[in-house]
Each structure stands twice: as C-alpha cells, then as structure tokens.
Scaffold this active site. Structure first.
Site, PDB file in Angstrom:
ATOM      1  N   TRP A 171      -7.409  38.368 -43.679  1.00 30.41           N
ATOM      2  CA  TRP A 171      -6.904  38.367 -45.062  1.00 30.41           C
ATOM      3  C   TRP A 171      -6.527  36.971 -45.546  1.00 30.41           C
ATOM      4  O   TRP A 171      -6.301  36.766 -46.726  1.00 30.41           O
ATOM      5  CB  TRP A 171      -5.677  39.290 -45.170  1.00 30.41           C
ATOM      6  CG  TRP A 171      -5.985  40.752 -45.110  1.00 30.41           C
ATOM      7  CD1 TRP A 171      -7.211  41.345 -44.921  1.00 30.41           C
ATOM      8  CD2 TRP A 171      -5.041  41.838 -45.247  1.00 30.41           C
ATOM      9  NE1 TRP A 171      -7.084  42.714 -44.932  1.00 30.41           N
ATOM     10  CE2 TRP A 171      -5.765  43.043 -45.129  1.00 30.41           C
ATOM     11  CE3 TRP A 171      -3.664  41.896 -45.436  1.00 30.41           C
ATOM     12  CZ2 TRP A 171      -5.157  44.295 -45.212  1.00 30.41           C
ATOM     13  CZ3 TRP A 171      -3.044  43.142 -45.514  1.00 30.41           C
ATOM     14  CH2 TRP A 171      -3.794  44.323 -45.409  1.00 30.41           C
ATOM     15  N   GLU A 230      -9.952  26.633 -40.848  1.00 34.07           N
ATOM     16  CA  GLU A 230      -8.943  26.192 -41.818  1.00 34.07           C
ATOM     17  C   GLU A 230      -7.725  25.613 -41.109  1.00 34.07           C
ATOM     18  O   GLU A 230      -7.072  24.699 -41.609  1.00 34.07           O
ATOM     19  CB  GLU A 230      -8.579  27.366 -42.751  1.00 34.07           C
ATOM     20  CG  GLU A 230      -9.716  27.645 -43.729  1.00 34.07           C
ATOM     21  CD  GLU A 230      -9.823  29.083 -44.209  1.00 34.07           C
ATOM     22  OE1 GLU A 230      -8.856  29.850 -44.082  1.00 34.07           O
ATOM     23  OE2 GLU A 230     -10.911  29.427 -44.718  1.00 34.07           O
ATOM     24  N   GLY A 248     -16.433  31.122 -47.243  1.00 35.55           N
ATOM     25  CA  GLY A 248     -15.956  31.143 -48.620  1.00 35.55           C
ATOM     26  C   GLY A 248     -16.901  30.493 -49.609  1.00 35.55           C
ATOM     27  O   GLY A 248     -16.531  30.228 -50.750  1.00 35.55           O
ATOM     28  N   GLY A 307     -13.155  36.908 -47.561  1.00 34.60           N
ATOM     29  CA  GLY A 307     -13.026  37.436 -48.920  1.00 34.60           C
ATOM     30  C   GLY A 307     -13.378  38.908 -49.057  1.00 34.60           C
ATOM     31  O   GLY A 307     -12.669  39.669 -49.738  1.00 34.60           O
TER      32      GLY A 307
HETATM   33  P1  13P Z   1     -15.437  34.443 -45.948  1.00 34.61           P
HETATM   34  O1  13P Z   1     -15.897  35.785 -45.459  1.00 34.61           O
HETATM   35  O2  13P Z   1     -14.561  34.508 -47.167  1.00 34.61           O
HETATM   36  O3  13P Z   1     -16.567  33.470 -46.075  1.00 34.61           O
HETATM   37  O4  13P Z   1     -14.465  33.844 -44.795  1.00 34.61           O
HETATM   38  C1  13P Z   1     -14.880  33.886 -43.483  1.00 34.61           C
HETATM   39  C2  13P Z   1     -13.728  33.547 -42.629  1.00 34.61           C
HETATM   40  O5  13P Z   1     -13.218  32.437 -42.651  1.00 34.61           O
HETATM   41  C3  13P Z   1     -13.182  34.607 -41.771  1.00 34.61           C
HETATM   42  O6  13P Z   1     -12.283  34.100 -40.851  1.00 34.61           O
END
Ligand code: 13P
Length: 251
Positions: free
Chosen positions: A10, A97, A173, A234
């Site tokens: 999330w 991240e 993302g 997402g």
């Molecule tokens: P998205 O699915 O938003 O690209 O993010 C992937 C993610 O970082 C899951 O840890």
C-alpha cells in the site's frame, strides 16, 4: 509446485475508512482462490486494523519495513517483534524507495532481513536495477550484488524463509511494466544464482515480480515459469484491479 503469492504494497496510502472498505471488498472476492496466498502490506499504524479485519480469514498481512534492531534507543523505528505482535506474516525489506530515499545499503537490507527472520516473520526482499543500469547492460550484475549481500551474510539456507521480489525501478509506478520475457529472464537468473549454492532452496523459492502489474498484464507475467506472483503497488489500492490480479494468479 510453488504456490503463488500476490502481495499488495500500500506504500503511504490509506485511512481507517478507506482500508475498511478495501478489505471488505477483497476478503470475499479472493476467498475461493485456493492456489494463491493473498496479502496486504500496510503502513504501521494500520497493522492493528488489518489484524482486526483479517484474522480468521484466508488473507495475510504485513508491514513495509522494519528496524535492523530488536529494541533500543532508535527513535521512530519499529522492530520486527512489534510487527509480529499484530499477527503479521510478511515484512517488505529493501524496497527501492527505501534504498533510494533512505539510503539503505545492501548490508542494511541483509541485516533487516535477519531481524525479520528472527521475529518469525517472512521478509519480502526487494531487488531490481535502475533504468540507467539496465541501459548499461548491468541488470544481472546489480541484482546479483543485491541477492548475494543477503546470501553472504545470512547463508543460503535463510532464503528458505524468505520471498524475493524483483522490481525493476524503471517499472515502479511508471505504467511501464517489464515484459513477461524480460521479467522471466531476470527471475531465471536469480533462481540460478541461488541454485549455485543450494538447488533445493532455489527450487522452492517464491520469486515475485513487481512494477506496474495490473489486472490486464498479470496473467501473462504469472504464467512465466519462474514468476510466482506479484508485489503490487498502485493497483493494490483499487479493489477490482487487485482482485483481477489475484484471479490471474489462480489461473
Ligand atoms: P506499482 O505497482 O505502483 O508500480 O509499484 C510496485 C511496487 O513498488 C510494489 O512494491
């Protein structure tokens, strides 16, 4: 032979009201998927709510980070033991991240992985290359370095208690998913690197793909031989999307 896992990450999203609505939609819709483990990794303050709403259901829950330390004067940190008190199964460690915004090194990620294992939980260890690394042809070198930091420090046997998630940074993302072939190539490489140390651990290891997974592309990814499910950002916040991804893993 390996069971599929679909885990929602999330990130820093949600509220008590939004979470309640989302989980109320997910629990009944994913209940019949007996070939898939379905989990959500929630912000720390919502662990108690996840426990309250998901205990006694088929769904699992977890956190998105943990301290490398078990306890002590570490203001703002949360230990894996604390997370375990809320009935969690998983803790994401080494998400890109955290590696990029919080400067987490391979060594720190390995230490966090150990802390999570010590608490009896399953780390979901993230690795993946940045766009410029892929363009320079360094993808395998980068993911091997990230994987080996964990194997060198914890020993290959520790991986039998872990899940790995390959998340190419350029696909997170961005709406730009790795193609099933691109993802499969890296997954197969990672499994081979583990197999060089222990074939049985490698054969059992759950390897997730993450990066712009949606209902529309999940099945093609999950049908690849070394892709055992997904770590979903997402799309895990949108019930219909997350349900479609879980159904694709059952197929
Ligand atoms: P998205 O699915 O938003 O690209 O993010 C992937 C993610 O970082 C899951 O840890």
């Amino acid at each position: 032979m390996r069971r599929k896992l679909v885990a929602g990450n999330w990130k820093m999203h949600g509220s008590l009201a939004e979470n309640r609505a989302l989980l109320a939609a997910l629990v009944p819709a994913t209940r019949g998927l007996d070939r898939v483990d379905v989990a959500v990794c929630v912000p720390f303050p919502y662990l108690q709510q996840a426990q309250e709403l998901l205990s006694g259901t088929h769904m699992l829950w977890g956190a998105q980070d943990a301290s490398r330390h078990a306890k002590g004067a570490f203001t703002g940190e949360v230990s894996a033991q604390m997370i375990a008190e809320f009935g969690a199964r998983y803790v994401i460690v080494g998400h890109s991240e955290r590696r990029s915004y919080h400067g987490e090194s391979d060594a720190l990620v390995a230490a966090k992985c150990q802390a999570v294992l010590n608490a009896g939980l399953t780390p979901i260890v993230c690795l993946g290359e940045r766009l410029e690394e892929r363009e320079r042809g360094e993808t395998e070198a980068v993911v091997a370095r990230q994987l080996e930091a964990v194997m060198d420090s914890l020993g290959v046997a520790a991986l039998s208690g872990c899940v790995l998630a390959y998340e190419p940074v350029w696909a997170i993302g961005t709406g730009r998913t790795a193609t099933p072939d691109q993802a499969q190539e890296v997954h197969a490489y990672l499994r081979r690197r583990v197999a060089e140390r222990d074939g049985a651990v490698a054969a059992r290891l759950t390897l997730l793909y993450g990066g712009s997974v949606k209902g529309s592309n999940a099945q093609a990814l999950f049908s690849m031989p070394d892709i055992d499910g997904g770590l979903i950002g997402g799309a895990s916040l949108v019930s219909e999307e997350f349900i479609a991804i879980c159904r694709a893993a059952q197929a």
